[in-house]
Design a protein around this motif. Structure first.
Motif, PDB file in Angstrom:
ATOM      1  N   LEU A 168     -15.174   3.005  10.336  1.00 50.50           N
ATOM      2  CA  LEU A 168     -13.806   2.579  10.045  1.00 50.50           C
ATOM      3  C   LEU A 168     -12.513   3.634  10.114  1.00 50.50           C
ATOM      4  CD1 LEU A 168     -12.030  -0.021  10.099  1.00 50.50           C
ATOM      5  CD2 LEU A 168     -12.695  -0.342   7.712  1.00 50.50           C
ATOM      6  N   GLU A 169     -13.183   4.716   9.311  1.00 47.18           N
ATOM      7  CA  GLU A 169     -11.929   5.678   8.951  1.00 47.18           C
ATOM      8  C   GLU A 169     -11.534   6.296  10.294  1.00 47.18           C
ATOM      9  OE1 GLU A 169     -10.286   6.391   6.277  1.00 47.18           O
ATOM     10  OE2 GLU A 169      -9.266   8.168   7.256  1.00 47.18           O
ATOM     11  N   THR A 170     -12.537   6.670  11.102  1.00 52.25           N
ATOM     12  CA  THR A 170     -12.097   7.318  12.416  1.00 52.25           C
ATOM     13  C   THR A 170     -11.297   6.412  13.464  1.00 52.25           C
ATOM     14  OG1 THR A 170     -14.257   7.119  13.147  1.00 52.25           O
ATOM     15  CG2 THR A 170     -13.735   9.216  12.223  1.00 52.25           C
ATOM     16  N   LEU A 171     -11.859   4.985  13.154  1.00 55.31           N
ATOM     17  CA  LEU A 171     -11.145   4.038  14.053  1.00 55.31           C
ATOM     18  C   LEU A 171      -9.822   4.040  13.714  1.00 55.31           C
ATOM     19  CD1 LEU A 171     -12.887   0.670  14.435  1.00 55.31           C
ATOM     20  CD2 LEU A 171     -10.478   0.687  13.850  1.00 55.31           C
ATOM     21  N   SER A 172      -9.612   3.814  12.156  1.00 49.78           N
ATOM     22  CA  SER A 172      -8.093   3.505  11.842  1.00 49.78           C
ATOM     23  C   SER A 172      -7.470   4.684  12.243  1.00 49.78           C
ATOM     24  CB  SER A 172      -8.397   3.379  10.404  1.00 49.78           C
ATOM     25  OG  SER A 172      -9.290   2.309   9.852  1.00 49.78           O
ATOM     26  N   ARG A 173      -7.848   5.873  12.086  1.00 53.11           N
ATOM     27  CA  ARG A 173      -6.782   7.132  12.407  1.00 53.11           C
ATOM     28  C   ARG A 173      -6.712   7.013  13.883  1.00 53.11           C
ATOM     29  NH1 ARG A 173      -7.347  11.700   8.747  1.00 53.11           N
ATOM     30  NH2 ARG A 173      -8.486  11.190   6.813  1.00 53.11           N
ATOM     31  N   SER A 209      -9.344  -7.561   6.235  1.00 47.99           N
ATOM     32  CA  SER A 209      -9.560  -6.272   5.431  1.00 47.99           C
ATOM     33  C   SER A 209      -9.533  -5.118   6.302  1.00 47.99           C
ATOM     34  CB  SER A 209     -10.785  -6.365   4.397  1.00 47.99           C
ATOM     35  OG  SER A 209     -11.943  -6.712   5.313  1.00 47.99           O
ATOM     36  N   THR A 210      -9.964  -5.477   7.503  1.00 47.13           N
ATOM     37  CA  THR A 210     -10.230  -4.431   8.457  1.00 47.13           C
ATOM     38  C   THR A 210      -9.037  -3.645   8.529  1.00 47.13           C
ATOM     39  OG1 THR A 210     -12.034  -5.739   9.588  1.00 47.13           O
ATOM     40  CG2 THR A 210     -11.104  -3.760  10.679  1.00 47.13           C
ATOM     41  N   PRO A 211      -7.754  -4.048   8.761  1.00 43.45           N
ATOM     42  CA  PRO A 211      -6.662  -3.151   9.187  1.00 43.45           C
ATOM     43  C   PRO A 211      -5.986  -2.511   7.928  1.00 43.45           C
ATOM     44  CG  PRO A 211      -5.944  -5.725   9.125  1.00 43.45           C
ATOM     45  CD  PRO A 211      -7.435  -5.473   8.928  1.00 43.45           C
ATOM     46  N   GLN A 212      -6.725  -2.527   6.847  1.00 48.07           N
ATOM     47  CA  GLN A 212      -6.064  -1.857   5.456  1.00 48.07           C
ATOM     48  C   GLN A 212      -5.791  -0.426   5.574  1.00 48.07           C
ATOM     49  OE1 GLN A 212      -7.844  -3.079   1.765  1.00 48.07           O
ATOM     50  NE2 GLN A 212      -7.072  -1.116   0.827  1.00 48.07           N
ATOM     51  N   ARG A 213      -7.005   0.408   6.045  1.00 44.71           N
ATOM     52  CA  ARG A 213      -6.685   1.640   6.371  1.00 44.71           C
ATOM     53  C   ARG A 213      -5.776   2.113   7.364  1.00 44.71           C
ATOM     54  NH1 ARG A 213      -5.896   5.567   4.502  1.00 44.71           N
ATOM     55  NH2 ARG A 213      -6.997   7.554   4.698  1.00 44.71           N
ATOM     56  N   ARG A 246      -2.354   4.601   6.859  1.00 41.77           N
ATOM     57  CA  ARG A 246      -1.844   5.526   7.315  1.00 41.77           C
ATOM     58  C   ARG A 246      -0.548   5.270   8.128  1.00 41.77           C
ATOM     59  NH1 ARG A 246      -5.295   9.395   7.793  1.00 41.77           N
ATOM     60  NH2 ARG A 246      -4.379  10.458   9.601  1.00 41.77           N
ATOM     61  N   LEU A 247      -0.370   4.231   8.497  1.00 39.32           N
ATOM     62  CA  LEU A 247       0.888   3.884   9.270  1.00 39.32           C
ATOM     63  C   LEU A 247       2.129   3.970   8.024  1.00 39.32           C
ATOM     64  CD1 LEU A 247       0.576   0.794  11.634  1.00 39.32           C
ATOM     65  CD2 LEU A 247       0.807   3.237  12.174  1.00 39.32           C
ATOM     66  N   GLY A 248       1.954   3.469   6.997  1.00 36.47           N
ATOM     67  CA  GLY A 248       3.014   3.395   5.822  1.00 36.47           C
ATOM     68  C   GLY A 248       3.200   4.963   5.253  1.00 36.47           C
ATOM     69  N   GLN A 306       2.181  -5.641   2.184  1.00 34.64           N
ATOM     70  CA  GLN A 306       2.982  -5.006   1.102  1.00 34.64           C
ATOM     71  C   GLN A 306       2.303  -3.792   0.223  1.00 34.64           C
ATOM     72  OE1 GLN A 306       6.078  -5.810   0.814  1.00 34.64           O
ATOM     73  NE2 GLN A 306       6.829  -7.579   0.834  1.00 34.64           N
ATOM     74  N   ARG A 307       1.131  -4.057  -0.002  1.00 35.35           N
ATOM     75  CA  ARG A 307       0.488  -3.014  -0.802  1.00 35.35           C
ATOM     76  C   ARG A 307       0.021  -1.735  -0.051  1.00 35.35           C
ATOM     77  NH1 ARG A 307      -1.389  -5.222  -5.944  1.00 35.35           N
ATOM     78  NH2 ARG A 307      -3.510  -4.034  -5.744  1.00 35.35           N
ATOM     79  N   THR A 308       0.169  -1.792   1.286  1.00 36.13           N
ATOM     80  CA  THR A 308      -0.424  -0.592   1.960  1.00 36.13           C
ATOM     81  C   THR A 308       0.538  -0.142   3.017  1.00 36.13           C
ATOM     82  OG1 THR A 308      -1.082  -2.465   3.758  1.00 36.13           O
ATOM     83  CG2 THR A 308      -2.928  -1.315   2.191  1.00 36.13           C
ATOM     84  N   LEU A 309       0.847  -0.863   3.997  1.00 32.19           N
ATOM     85  CA  LEU A 309       2.149  -0.164   4.954  1.00 32.19           C
ATOM     86  C   LEU A 309       3.485  -0.212   4.383  1.00 32.19           C
ATOM     87  CD1 LEU A 309       2.072  -1.417   8.661  1.00 32.19           C
ATOM     88  CD2 LEU A 309       4.092  -0.725   7.385  1.00 32.19           C
ATOM     89  N   LEU A 310       3.741  -1.033   3.661  1.00 30.75           N
ATOM     90  CA  LEU A 310       5.129  -1.219   3.011  1.00 30.75           C
ATOM     91  C   LEU A 310       5.295  -0.310   1.465  1.00 30.75           C
ATOM     92  CD1 LEU A 310       6.298  -4.768   4.226  1.00 30.75           C
ATOM     93  CD2 LEU A 310       6.861  -2.343   5.306  1.00 30.75           C
ATOM     94  N   ALA A 311       4.099   0.168   1.125  1.00 28.67           N
ATOM     95  CA  ALA A 311       4.058   0.466  -0.194  1.00 28.67           C
ATOM     96  C   ALA A 311       5.223   1.562  -0.366  1.00 28.67           C
ATOM     97  CB  ALA A 311       2.826   1.169  -0.653  1.00 28.67           C
ATOM     98  N   ASP A 312       5.161   2.478   0.486  1.00 34.10           N
ATOM     99  CA  ASP A 312       6.155   3.848   0.460  1.00 34.10           C
ATOM    100  C   ASP A 312       7.106   3.682   1.760  1.00 34.10           C
ATOM    101  OD1 ASP A 312       3.162   5.294  -0.665  1.00 34.10           O
ATOM    102  OD2 ASP A 312       4.758   4.723  -1.985  1.00 34.10           O
ATOM    103  N   ALA A 313       6.905   2.909   2.681  1.00 35.47           N
ATOM    104  CA  ALA A 313       7.717   3.168   3.792  1.00 35.47           C
ATOM    105  C   ALA A 313       9.062   2.476   3.561  1.00 35.47           C
ATOM    106  CB  ALA A 313       6.929   2.299   4.924  1.00 35.47           C
ATOM    107  N   PRO A 314      10.033   3.170   4.138  1.00 28.59           N
ATOM    108  CA  PRO A 314      11.511   2.859   3.894  1.00 28.59           C
ATOM    109  C   PRO A 314      11.868   1.712   4.959  1.00 28.59           C
ATOM    110  CG  PRO A 314      11.424   4.565   5.183  1.00 28.59           C
ATOM    111  CD  PRO A 314      10.028   4.652   5.101  1.00 28.59           C
ATOM    112  N   CYS A 315      11.092   0.760   5.071  1.00 26.41           N
ATOM    113  CA  CYS A 315      11.345  -0.526   6.259  1.00 26.41           C
ATOM    114  C   CYS A 315      12.375  -1.435   5.437  1.00 26.41           C
ATOM    115  CB  CYS A 315      10.020  -1.097   6.458  1.00 26.41           C
ATOM    116  SG  CYS A 315       9.981  -2.127   7.926  1.00 26.41           S
ATOM    117  N   PRO A 316      13.607  -1.650   6.327  1.00 24.92           N
ATOM    118  CA  PRO A 316      14.309  -2.313   5.609  1.00 24.92           C
ATOM    119  C   PRO A 316      13.907  -3.904   5.496  1.00 24.92           C
ATOM    120  CG  PRO A 316      15.243  -1.213   7.542  1.00 24.92           C
ATOM    121  CD  PRO A 316      13.507  -1.074   7.332  1.00 24.92           C
ATOM    122  N   ALA A 317      14.013  -4.642   4.261  1.00 26.38           N
ATOM    123  CA  ALA A 317      13.722  -5.806   4.036  1.00 26.38           C
ATOM    124  C   ALA A 317      13.914  -6.888   5.138  1.00 26.38           C
ATOM    125  CB  ALA A 317      14.172  -6.328   2.697  1.00 26.38           C
ATOM    126  N   ALA A 318      15.149  -6.663   5.824  1.00 21.21           N
ATOM    127  CA  ALA A 318      15.461  -7.619   7.020  1.00 21.21           C
ATOM    128  C   ALA A 318      14.651  -7.436   8.197  1.00 21.21           C
ATOM    129  CB  ALA A 318      17.037  -7.233   7.477  1.00 21.21           C
TER     130      ALA A 318
END
Ligand code: 6PG
Length: 241
Positions: free
Chosen positions: A10-15, A43-47, A51-53, A88-100
């Motif tokens: 799953l790790e190499t798949l996610s990368r 749960s599969t897309p979590q990793r 990585r995207l975030g 919210q806890r993965t992709l958006l945890a650190d990403a500067p994605c506008p709330a809108a």
């Protein structure tokens, strides 16, 4: 066209999926103003989301990227089973994605039909018709071969003018009331990417990819341009080649 990509785990798949998605976003935004991405639950897309975030696969022009969900469990966004909470806890945890730019399915509306109608209006505001919707839709696959919240043995395959509908999941699923994009909306995407990993998914992947079982909603996912399957060896052993 359908492409199948197999990875050790799953790790190499996610990368690899993160790299491909970032490349697609960057190339499309060279020729269009915004990019619309429908996210998968489970749960599969979590990793992949992590990585995207973290922009581990490359920088993303967050102000031009709009995030949607293919489906949601009808629970509050603070509920550990919420697909919105996962993002919210993965992709958006650190990403500067506008709330809108973040368009979750509003599970704070009652009854669930009101939430589905509100989300359908959001989609109609973004897409002139359901024939051409998201740039990319990410999808998972259940062990029973459901995808989004389109389950076998339900009217998921029936012809519908709905863009979004309330679905009652079969008893074996932990959240029964779901809100899901319908097949025509998923198939209005330019491309769809399935992510599946683990031996638990092997039978479902086989039924869809080898048997083309038409009783399964996942078999009917046919986006406008490109369908990619990102699988690990556990659910897609080499003998399938
Ligand atoms: C959901 C998802 C669903 C999910 C599959 C796979 O809300 O549950 O949209 O379609 O993608 O059930 O889930 P896992 O990745 O947890 O195996």
């Amino acid at each position: 066209m359908t492409r199948i990509h197999r990875f050790a785990d799953l790790e190499t798949l996610s990368r690899a999926a993160a790299r491909a998605l970032v490349e697609d976003i960057q190339s499309r935004l060279a020729v269009q103003d915004r990019y619309t991405l429908a996210l998968a639950g489970g749960s599969t897309p979590q990793r992949l989301y992590e990585r995207l975030g973290a922009e581990a696969a490359g920088p993303l022009p967050w102000e031009r990227l709009h995030l949607f969900w293919g489906d949601e469990r009808y629970v509050p966004p603070t509920d550990p089973r919420s697909n919105h909470r996962l993002v919210q806890r993965t992709l958006l945890a650190d990403a500067p994605c506008p709330a809108a730019n973040v368009h979750p399915i509003p599970t704070d509306r009652t009854p669930p039909e009101t939430a589905a109608a509100a989300y359908e209006q959001t989609l109609r505001r973004f897409f002139a018709d359901r024939g051409a919707t998201f740039d990319t839709v990410l999808l998972g696959l259940g062990a029973d071969a459901h995808t989004a919240s389109l389950f076998p043995e339900t009217p998921a395959l029936g012809q519908t003018d709905d863009w979004v509908r309330v679905v009652e999941a079969p008893p074996r699923h932990d959240v029964s009331t779901r809100i899901s994009c319908t097949l025509p909306v998923l198939n209005g995407a330019r491309q769809a990417i399935f992510l599946a990993a683990g031996p638990r998914k092997r039978a479902a992947v086989h039924r869809v990819l080898n048997e083309r079982d038409k009783s399964l909603p996942a078999t009917h996912v046919q986006p406008r341009s490109q369908l990619d399957w990102y699988l690990d060896r556990a659910c897609w052993p080499p003998k399938h080649d």
